[in-house]
Design a protein around this motif. Structure first.
Motif, mmCIF file in Angstrom:
data_model
loop_
_atom_site.group_PDB
_atom_site.id
_atom_site.type_symbol
_atom_site.label_atom_id
_atom_site.label_comp_id
_atom_site.label_asym_id
_atom_site.label_seq_id
_atom_site.Cartn_x
_atom_site.Cartn_y
_atom_site.Cartn_z
ATOM 1 N N MET A 20 0.847 -1.182 0.000
ATOM 2 C CA MET A 20 0.000 0.000 0.000
ATOM 3 C C MET A 20 0.888 1.240 0.000
ATOM 4 O O MET A 20 1.815 1.341 0.799
ATOM 5 C CB MET A 20 -0.904 -0.018 1.231
ATOM 6 C CG MET A 20 -1.761 1.214 1.346
ATOM 7 S SD MET A 20 -2.925 1.189 2.714
ATOM 8 C CE MET A 20 -4.111 0.030 2.107
ATOM 9 N N ASP A 21 0.617 2.151 -0.886
ATOM 10 C CA ASP A 21 1.393 3.387 -0.997
ATOM 11 C C ASP A 21 0.915 4.385 0.050
ATOM 12 O O ASP A 21 -0.217 4.831 0.016
ATOM 13 C CB ASP A 21 1.237 3.968 -2.398
ATOM 14 C CG ASP A 21 2.013 5.250 -2.590
ATOM 15 O OD1 ASP A 21 2.931 5.528 -1.790
ATOM 16 O OD2 ASP A 21 1.702 5.986 -3.538
ATOM 17 N N LEU A 22 1.804 4.739 0.978
ATOM 18 C CA LEU A 22 1.467 5.696 2.037
ATOM 19 C C LEU A 22 2.215 7.016 1.860
ATOM 20 O O LEU A 22 2.271 7.821 2.781
ATOM 21 C CB LEU A 22 1.786 5.095 3.409
ATOM 22 C CG LEU A 22 1.021 3.824 3.762
ATOM 23 C CD1 LEU A 22 1.511 3.268 5.087
ATOM 24 C CD2 LEU A 22 -0.463 4.090 3.816
ATOM 25 N N SER A 23 2.767 7.248 0.681
ATOM 26 C CA SER A 23 3.568 8.452 0.455
ATOM 27 C C SER A 23 2.757 9.738 0.580
ATOM 28 O O SER A 23 3.304 10.791 0.891
ATOM 29 C CB SER A 23 4.245 8.395 -0.920
ATOM 30 O OG SER A 23 3.260 8.342 -1.950
ATOM 31 N N LYS A 24 1.460 9.675 0.370
ATOM 32 C CA LYS A 24 0.622 10.879 0.480
ATOM 33 C C LYS A 24 -0.232 10.881 1.748
ATOM 34 O O LYS A 24 -1.102 11.727 1.905
ATOM 35 C CB LYS A 24 -0.264 11.001 -0.747
ATOM 36 C CG LYS A 24 0.529 11.203 -2.027
ATOM 37 C CD LYS A 24 -0.381 11.473 -3.195
ATOM 38 C CE LYS A 24 0.363 11.414 -4.493
ATOM 39 N NZ LYS A 24 1.096 12.525 -4.870
ATOM 40 N N VAL A 81 -6.154 5.662 6.243
ATOM 41 C CA VAL A 81 -5.852 5.148 4.913
ATOM 42 C C VAL A 81 -6.986 4.222 4.500
ATOM 43 O O VAL A 81 -7.125 3.131 5.041
ATOM 44 C CB VAL A 81 -4.521 4.371 4.907
ATOM 45 C CG1 VAL A 81 -4.196 3.883 3.517
ATOM 46 C CG2 VAL A 81 -3.394 5.208 5.459
ATOM 47 N N ASP A 123 10.386 6.077 8.075
ATOM 48 C CA ASP A 123 10.552 5.271 6.873
ATOM 49 C C ASP A 123 10.433 3.777 7.157
ATOM 50 O O ASP A 123 10.499 2.964 6.247
ATOM 51 C CB ASP A 123 11.893 5.570 6.209
ATOM 52 C CG ASP A 123 11.944 6.998 5.688
ATOM 53 O OD1 ASP A 123 10.907 7.485 5.198
ATOM 54 O OD2 ASP A 123 13.014 7.622 5.790
#
Length: 61
Positions: A1-5, A27, A40
């Motif tokens: 899952m992309d959590l960059s935003k 999310v 990170d």
């Protein structure tokens, strides 16, 4: 899952320097939890219901 935003939030009672704190982000239908000292590092993903039960337990300690 992309959590960059993801929009991460710290507890209102955390120290100014952010030590010894966790951060949470909403999310989709989950809550992501991470260590503020290691942003990170791998987050823990839990359902909203489980997170709600967890925080209710903590409030009653």
């Amino acid at each position: 899952m992309d959590l960059s935003k993801a929009l991460w939030r710290k507890a209102s009672k955390s120290k100014e320097d952010g030590s010894n704190c966790v951060e949470v982000a909403s999310v989709s239908c989950n809550v992501a939890v991470r260590d503020s000292k290691d942003p990170d590092g791998p987050p823990l993903l839990v359902s909203r219901g489980d997170f709600r039960r967890f925080t209710e337990i903590l409030k009653n300690l």
